[in-house]
Design an enzyme around this catalytic site. Structure first.
Site, PDB file in Angstrom:
ATOM      1  N   GLY A  76       6.651   3.912  17.153  1.00  0.00           N
ATOM      2  CA  GLY A  76       6.075   2.661  16.643  1.00  0.00           C
ATOM      3  C   GLY A  76       7.139   1.607  16.411  1.00  0.00           C
ATOM      4  N   TYR A 124      -8.010   6.776   5.745  1.00  0.00           N
ATOM      5  CA  TYR A 124      -6.579   6.456   5.784  1.00  0.00           C
ATOM      6  C   TYR A 124      -5.820   7.234   4.711  1.00  0.00           C
ATOM      7  CZ  TYR A 124      -2.168   3.915   5.693  1.00  0.00           C
ATOM      8  OH  TYR A 124      -0.827   3.604   5.730  1.00  0.00           O
TER       9      TYR A 124
HETATM   10  P1  NDP Z   1       2.482  -2.300  12.322  1.00  0.00           P
HETATM   11  O1  NDP Z   1       1.067  -2.446  12.737  1.00  0.00           O
HETATM   12  O2  NDP Z   1       3.315  -3.519  12.192  1.00  0.00           O
HETATM   13  O3  NDP Z   1       3.221  -1.266  13.310  1.00  0.00           O
HETATM   14  C1  NDP Z   1       2.603  -0.081  13.701  1.00  0.00           C
HETATM   15  C2  NDP Z   1       3.383   0.554  14.835  1.00  0.00           C
HETATM   16  O4  NDP Z   1       2.753   1.816  15.169  1.00  0.00           O
HETATM   17  C3  NDP Z   1       3.400  -0.293  16.094  1.00  0.00           C
HETATM   18  O5  NDP Z   1       4.692  -0.300  16.630  1.00  0.00           O
HETATM   19  C4  NDP Z   1       2.449   0.441  17.039  1.00  0.00           C
HETATM   20  O6  NDP Z   1       2.908   0.321  18.374  1.00  0.00           O
HETATM   21  C5  NDP Z   1       2.605   1.894  16.569  1.00  0.00           C
HETATM   22  N1  NDP Z   1       1.447   2.681  16.930  1.00  0.00           N
HETATM   23  C6  NDP Z   1       0.184   2.612  16.420  1.00  0.00           C
HETATM   24  N2  NDP Z   1      -0.622   3.468  17.058  1.00  0.00           N
HETATM   25  C7  NDP Z   1       0.143   4.105  17.985  1.00  0.00           C
HETATM   26  C8  NDP Z   1      -0.109   5.097  18.956  1.00  0.00           C
HETATM   27  N3  NDP Z   1      -1.325   5.631  19.112  1.00  0.00           N
HETATM   28  N4  NDP Z   1       0.894   5.523  19.735  1.00  0.00           N
HETATM   29  C9  NDP Z   1       2.127   4.991  19.598  1.00  0.00           C
HETATM   30  N5  NDP Z   1       2.444   4.052  18.696  1.00  0.00           N
HETATM   31  C10 NDP Z   1       1.457   3.620  17.907  1.00  0.00           C
HETATM   32  O7  NDP Z   1       2.427  -1.521  10.933  1.00  0.00           O
HETATM   33  P2  NDP Z   1       3.582  -1.000   9.928  1.00  0.00           P
HETATM   34  O8  NDP Z   1       4.912  -1.218  10.479  1.00  0.00           O
HETATM   35  O9  NDP Z   1       3.267  -1.546   8.596  1.00  0.00           O
HETATM   36  O10 NDP Z   1       3.222   0.551   9.894  1.00  0.00           O
HETATM   37  C11 NDP Z   1       4.130   1.576  10.249  1.00  0.00           C
HETATM   38  C12 NDP Z   1       3.803   2.815   9.457  1.00  0.00           C
HETATM   39  O11 NDP Z   1       3.934   2.558   8.067  1.00  0.00           O
HETATM   40  C13 NDP Z   1       2.383   3.336   9.631  1.00  0.00           C
HETATM   41  O12 NDP Z   1       2.431   4.754   9.673  1.00  0.00           O
HETATM   42  C14 NDP Z   1       1.676   2.870   8.372  1.00  0.00           C
HETATM   43  O13 NDP Z   1       0.586   3.695   8.042  1.00  0.00           O
HETATM   44  C15 NDP Z   1       2.789   2.989   7.365  1.00  0.00           C
HETATM   45  N6  NDP Z   1       2.673   2.212   6.152  1.00  0.00           N
HETATM   46  C16 NDP Z   1       2.483   0.856   6.185  1.00  0.00           C
HETATM   47  C17 NDP Z   1       2.432   0.156   4.992  1.00  0.00           C
HETATM   48  C18 NDP Z   1       2.164  -1.308   4.964  1.00  0.00           C
HETATM   49  O14 NDP Z   1       1.679  -1.803   3.907  1.00  0.00           O
HETATM   50  N7  NDP Z   1       2.473  -2.060   6.002  1.00  0.00           N
HETATM   51  C19 NDP Z   1       2.630   0.815   3.700  1.00  0.00           C
HETATM   52  C20 NDP Z   1       2.817   2.235   3.791  1.00  0.00           C
HETATM   53  C21 NDP Z   1       2.861   2.894   4.972  1.00  0.00           C
HETATM   54  P3  NDP Z   1       1.990   0.058  19.673  1.00  0.00           P
HETATM   55  O15 NDP Z   1       0.757  -0.654  19.203  1.00  0.00           O
HETATM   56  O16 NDP Z   1       2.857  -0.734  20.580  1.00  0.00           O
HETATM   57  O17 NDP Z   1       1.712   1.423  20.200  1.00  0.00           O
HETATM   58  C1  8X3 Z   2      -0.403   1.077   3.490  1.00  0.00           C
HETATM   59  C2  8X3 Z   2      -0.455   0.504   2.130  1.00  0.00           C
HETATM   60  O1  8X3 Z   2      -1.936   0.015   0.151  1.00  0.00           O
HETATM   61  O2  8X3 Z   2      -2.841  -0.494   2.317  1.00  0.00           O
HETATM   62  O3  8X3 Z   2      -0.180   2.436   3.500  1.00  0.00           O
HETATM   63  O4  8X3 Z   2      -2.620   1.759   1.616  1.00  0.00           O
HETATM   64  S1  8X3 Z   2      -2.044   0.456   1.543  1.00  0.00           S
END
Ligand code: NDP
Ligand code: 8X3
Length: 251
Positions: free
Chosen positions: A9, A153
């Protein structure tokens, strides 16, 4: 010696910021995701800004065959992976249990949970052969306390916590570290994906407080990955200053 990190990702948000942080520290980066154009652009950016090497790999973490085909074919000089960051993930929808979409649940389970299992299983033989390595799983505060309408989620992120604990126990014998990083609300593309392109609704999530940004999580990840060999952070929760846990915010 040059170090190697593999980040899932890396096309957006935390993953992209983690790649930028480690590249700035001189690490060679295997960057992965589904959007090839973004991976190519990032590879160019990292190589020219930091004089490091990159290996972009396009695969969908939900697809077991794609994951194994991509990772087992990693060229020899790239197989000494020091750190794997299982970051790819998403939330889809925020609906009461009875209204939530079965398709959204399937996608979240397949990506957030099974994706980590597949990628880690594919990378582990390289780490086991070297008797060292570090697996960093991106969990969430949503894996610490559930919140209303978070059902599918939250369940996947609780599962990431359980899987990480289990990995840690099983991989001790191979001297492989396992860390879970649980970020709170961070403004990335996460909420745009969750609300299926509704940018206004996504923006509202961060109204009234200063959230985390991707760079903040990248810095914490870098810290965890660069501790001495005998030190392992098992489980770390990081929120913005205005957030106490997955439910309580000061706005
Ligand atoms: P973004 O949407 O900015 O990035 C998500 C990334 O995951 C992208 O690079 C996307 O790449 C990749 N991705 C999603 N689905 C797939 C797939 N099936 N195969 C390969 N790659 C995939 O979100 P975040 O950076 O915020 O999220 C990253 C992680 O952090 C996630 O696991 C999320 O649950 C977690 N998280 C986020 C928080 C937040 O508030 N933002 C808080 C806590 C945790 P592409 O689409 O190119 O495949
Ligand atoms: C992503 C943060 O608060 O939307 O994990 O669950 S929250």
């Amino acid at each position: 010696m040059e170090k190697i990190i593999l980040i899932t990702g890396a096309t957006s948000g935390f993953g992209k910021a983690i790649a930028e942080k480690f590249a700035a520290g001189g690490w060679n980066c295997i960057i992965t995701g589904r959007r090839e154009d973004r991976l190519s652009a990032l590879a160019k950016e990292l190589e020219s800004a930091h004089a490091i090497k990159t290996l972009p790999l396009v695969f969908d973490v939900q697809k077991r065959d794609e994951v194994f085909a991509a990772i087992t074919q990693i060229p020899g000089e790239w197989q000494s992976i020091d750190v794997l960051v299982n970051n790819a993930g998403l939330a889809l929808g925020r609906d009461s249990f009875e209204n939530a979409s079965l398709d959204d649940w399937d996608t979240m389970v397949d990506t957030n949970l099974k994706g980590i299992m597949y990628v880690t299983k594919a990378v582990l033989p390289f780490m086991i052969a070297r008797k060292k390595g570090h697996v960093i799983n991106i969990g969430s505060t949503a894996g610490k306390e559930v919140y209303k309408d978070g059902n599918g989620y939250c369940a996947t992120k609780f599962a990431v916590g359980a899987l990480s604990k289990s990995m840690r126990i099983d991989l001790l014998q191979h001297a492989i570290k396992v860390t879970t990083i649980n970020p709170g609300a961070a403004e990335t593309e996460f909420s745009i994906v969750r609300f299926k392109g509704d940018e206004g609704k996504a923006k509202q999530v961060y109204d009234g407080f200063v959230p985390l940004y991707a760079d903040d999580v990248a810095g914490v990840t870098y810290y965890c990955a660069t501790l001495p060999p005998n030190v392992c952070i098992n489980d770390l929760t990081v929120t913005c200053t205005a957030q106490a846990d997955s439910i309580y915010f000061h706005k």
